[in-house]
Motif scaffolding. Structure first.
Motif, mmCIF file in Angstrom:
data_model
loop_
_atom_site.group_PDB
_atom_site.id
_atom_site.type_symbol
_atom_site.label_atom_id
_atom_site.label_comp_id
_atom_site.label_asym_id
_atom_site.label_seq_id
_atom_site.Cartn_x
_atom_site.Cartn_y
_atom_site.Cartn_z
ATOM 1 N N GLU A 100 -7.891 -11.587 -0.249
ATOM 2 C CA GLU A 100 -8.256 -10.384 0.506
ATOM 3 C C GLU A 100 -7.326 -10.126 1.684
ATOM 4 O OE1 GLU A 100 -10.722 -7.809 0.335
ATOM 5 O OE2 GLU A 100 -10.385 -8.504 -1.706
ATOM 6 N N ARG A 132 -5.724 -1.687 0.112
ATOM 7 C CA ARG A 132 -6.807 -0.707 -0.055
ATOM 8 C C ARG A 132 -6.827 0.300 1.091
ATOM 9 N NH1 ARG A 132 -10.394 -5.190 -0.680
ATOM 10 N NH2 ARG A 132 -10.521 -5.864 -2.860
ATOM 11 N N GLU A 133 -6.652 -0.205 2.307
ATOM 12 C CA GLU A 133 -6.739 0.664 3.490
ATOM 13 C C GLU A 133 -5.614 1.707 3.481
ATOM 14 O OE1 GLU A 133 -8.040 2.303 7.093
ATOM 15 O OE2 GLU A 133 -9.012 1.098 5.532
ATOM 16 N N ARG A 193 -6.268 4.310 0.853
ATOM 17 C CA ARG A 193 -7.324 5.238 1.275
ATOM 18 C C ARG A 193 -6.766 6.303 2.199
ATOM 19 N NH1 ARG A 193 -10.532 6.122 5.447
ATOM 20 N NH2 ARG A 193 -9.608 4.426 6.652
ATOM 21 N N THR A 228 -8.692 7.830 -5.436
ATOM 22 C CA THR A 228 -9.079 6.514 -4.915
ATOM 23 C C THR A 228 -10.584 6.264 -4.882
ATOM 24 O OG1 THR A 228 -9.041 7.385 -2.651
ATOM 25 C CG2 THR A 228 -7.012 6.366 -3.474
ATOM 26 N N VAL A 238 -4.898 -8.013 -0.144
ATOM 27 C CA VAL A 238 -5.443 -6.846 -0.839
ATOM 28 C C VAL A 238 -6.116 -5.853 0.107
ATOM 29 C CG1 VAL A 238 -7.170 -6.128 -2.551
ATOM 30 C CG2 VAL A 238 -5.676 -8.068 -3.021
ATOM 31 N N GLY A 247 0.817 -1.207 0.000
ATOM 32 C CA GLY A 247 0.000 0.000 0.000
ATOM 33 C C GLY A 247 0.852 1.258 0.000
ATOM 34 N N ALA A 258 -10.370 0.487 -8.208
ATOM 35 C CA ALA A 258 -10.633 -0.915 -7.855
ATOM 36 C C ALA A 258 -9.308 -1.644 -7.690
ATOM 37 C CB ALA A 258 -11.460 -1.585 -8.934
ATOM 38 N N VAL A 259 -9.153 -2.365 -6.581
ATOM 39 C CA VAL A 259 -7.950 -3.147 -6.312
ATOM 40 C C VAL A 259 -8.379 -4.584 -6.057
ATOM 41 C CG1 VAL A 259 -5.871 -3.388 -4.915
ATOM 42 C CG2 VAL A 259 -6.899 -1.127 -5.225
ATOM 43 N N SER A 260 -7.795 -5.527 -6.799
ATOM 44 C CA SER A 260 -8.195 -6.924 -6.655
ATOM 45 C C SER A 260 -6.984 -7.824 -6.832
ATOM 46 C CB SER A 260 -9.269 -7.287 -7.690
ATOM 47 O OG SER A 260 -8.782 -7.094 -9.008
ATOM 48 N N ARG A 275 -7.697 0.894 -12.258
ATOM 49 C CA ARG A 275 -7.751 -0.468 -11.734
ATOM 50 C C ARG A 275 -6.342 -0.932 -11.397
ATOM 51 N NH1 ARG A 275 -11.486 -4.827 -12.864
ATOM 52 N NH2 ARG A 275 -10.972 -6.458 -11.357
#
Length: 410
Positions: free
Chosen positions: A344, A351-352, A355, A363, A347, A318, A367-369, A332
């Motif tokens: 997850e 994401r956190e 953010r 942001t 991931v 991150g 999308a993050v996957s 993406r």
């Protein structure tokens, strides 16, 4: 997958004569994706209806273009779309690893028709590896049967690549390969254009092509034994001035006690979150691990030490990706590689951190996957690059000249 009956014998001479004049038409069709109407082709090429019809007839007779079975509305009578015939030629692709090369023959869609795993030794040198590659391609083409026209070749390498020269560039696991002209060797052997590319860039192309809808601005990050990324901006792969873009694994985060990276510097993202670094940390905690696969095995077995390391790797990712998001503003992000098997657990902390670190404008729709690795990813990515070389604006005329000679020799 056999060739149409019309290719058993050379087409009539008038069609062959018109074939090499159809380069602009073929280039438009090849880059149209789902297909293109005759009206749109006429507008794009500025050809008269009669001239366009003659050139389409030549391409269809040669087995390079086909008309779709279903009709689409056109404001008047429904029209059938024209598209590249995937069976018109083949692409040869190779994914070089550390001990094995994965070889494939694909059609023009591209779909893998045949593939084979071939052992080799880096220490034997690049020419020996290329000879093994050529022998493998020969077996695959023989297994397919019939005459097959090779439109282009694609080569994936686990190393920095100068894609313009088709050579390994700089330090890598392919020690001693730097000065060998891989692209020239393959071009001389097959008489076809050759795309030589870094493996992570090809994974990025593969992942980008299978996303729906396909984003214009996209970032792929491979988190495996090492870490690298591929950047797509405005729908096109970005290589940088010398092919070194995306080297996110060696972004440095200097702090007291920063870990030593295998590149010799301290504080690299890799040294905190790559598979080799997590295996090091896991071993230091009494759980022997050699690589990213061992880390994931311990994670999936529920070992709390491995789970904590995956969480920390996500947070480190991150931090690194926060800088990338600020610079590139992707729509993406896909995390691939062996560590992506954590899903997850890897991931969510990415994401956190994004953010918290990035502006909401960058942001809010990001999308993050995770996408666990696919064995054929580099092969299909290389096939896309090879097809672009063969059917791009600068390659189509040369392709048709070679193809016409091949038909005349039938």
């Amino acid at each position: 997958m056999s060739r149409s009956l019309s290719l058993a014998l050379p087409p009539a001479e008038p069609a062959l004569s018109a074939l090499t004049a159809a380069a602009s038409v073929l280039a438009q069709i090849a880059t149209s994706g789902e297909g293109v109407s005759r009206a749109a082709l006429g507008q794009a090429t500025n050809l008269s209806r009669m001239t366009l019809a003659q050139r389409l007839l030549a391409l269809q007779t040669a087995g390079l273009v086909r008309e779709g079975d279903s009709a689409v509305p056109s404001g008047g009578r429904p029209t059938r779309l024209l598209a590249l015939d995937p069976t018109g030629a083949v692409l040869l692709t190779a994914d070089m690893g550390e001990t094995h090369m994965r070889l494939a023959v694909t059609d023009l869609s591209p779909t893998v028709l045949r593939q084979e795993l071939v052992p080799f030794r880096i220490a034997d040198g690049p020419e020996a590896a290329m000879e093994r590659l050529a022998m493998g391609f020969g077996r695959l083409l023989s297994d397919l049967g019939g005459r097959r026209f090779v439109a282009a070749l694609g080569l994936s390498l686990p190393a920095p690549v100068d894609h313009r020269l088709g050579r390994v560039y700089g330090p890598s696991i392919l020690e001693g390969w730097d000065d060998f002209p891989l692209g020239d060797w393959l071009r001389a052997r097959y008489g076809a254009p050759v795309a030589v590319e870094n493996d992570v860039n090809l994974m990025a192309i593969f992942e980008h092509r299978r996303l729906a809808p396909r984003p214009d601005d996209f970032l792929f990050v491979k988190m495996g034994t090492g870490i690298g990324s591929g950047i797509v901006a405005n729908g096109r792969l970005q290589r940088g001035a010398r092919g070194a873009s995306g080297d996110i694994g060696h972004m440095q985060f200097l702090e007291p006690g920063a870990p030593l990276c295998r590149c010799g510097k301290r504080g690299c993202f890799e040294a905190r979150a790559a598979g080799w670094a997590l295996a090091r940390d896991l071993s230091n905690q009494g759980l022997p691990a050699r690589n990213a696969r061992d880390v994931i095995a311990q994670f999936e077995a529920g070992q709390p030490e491995a789970q904590a390391l995956i969480l920390a790797a996500g947070r480190a990712a991150g931090e690194a990706l926060g800088h990338a998001v600020a610079l590139l503003n992707p729509e993406r992000i896909v995390i691939g590689g062996t560590l992506a098997h954590a899903g997850e657990a890897l991931v969510a902390p990415i994401r956190e951190v994004l953010r918290l670190r990035c502006l909401p404008l960058a942001t809010s729709d990001l999308a993050v996957s995770a996408a666990p690795p696919v064995d054929e990813a580099c092969l299909i990515g290389a096939a896309h690059c090879a097809r672009e070389l063969a059917f791009g604006p600068e390659g189509t005329e040369a392709f048709l000249l070679r193809y016409r000679s091949w038909l005349e020799a039938a």
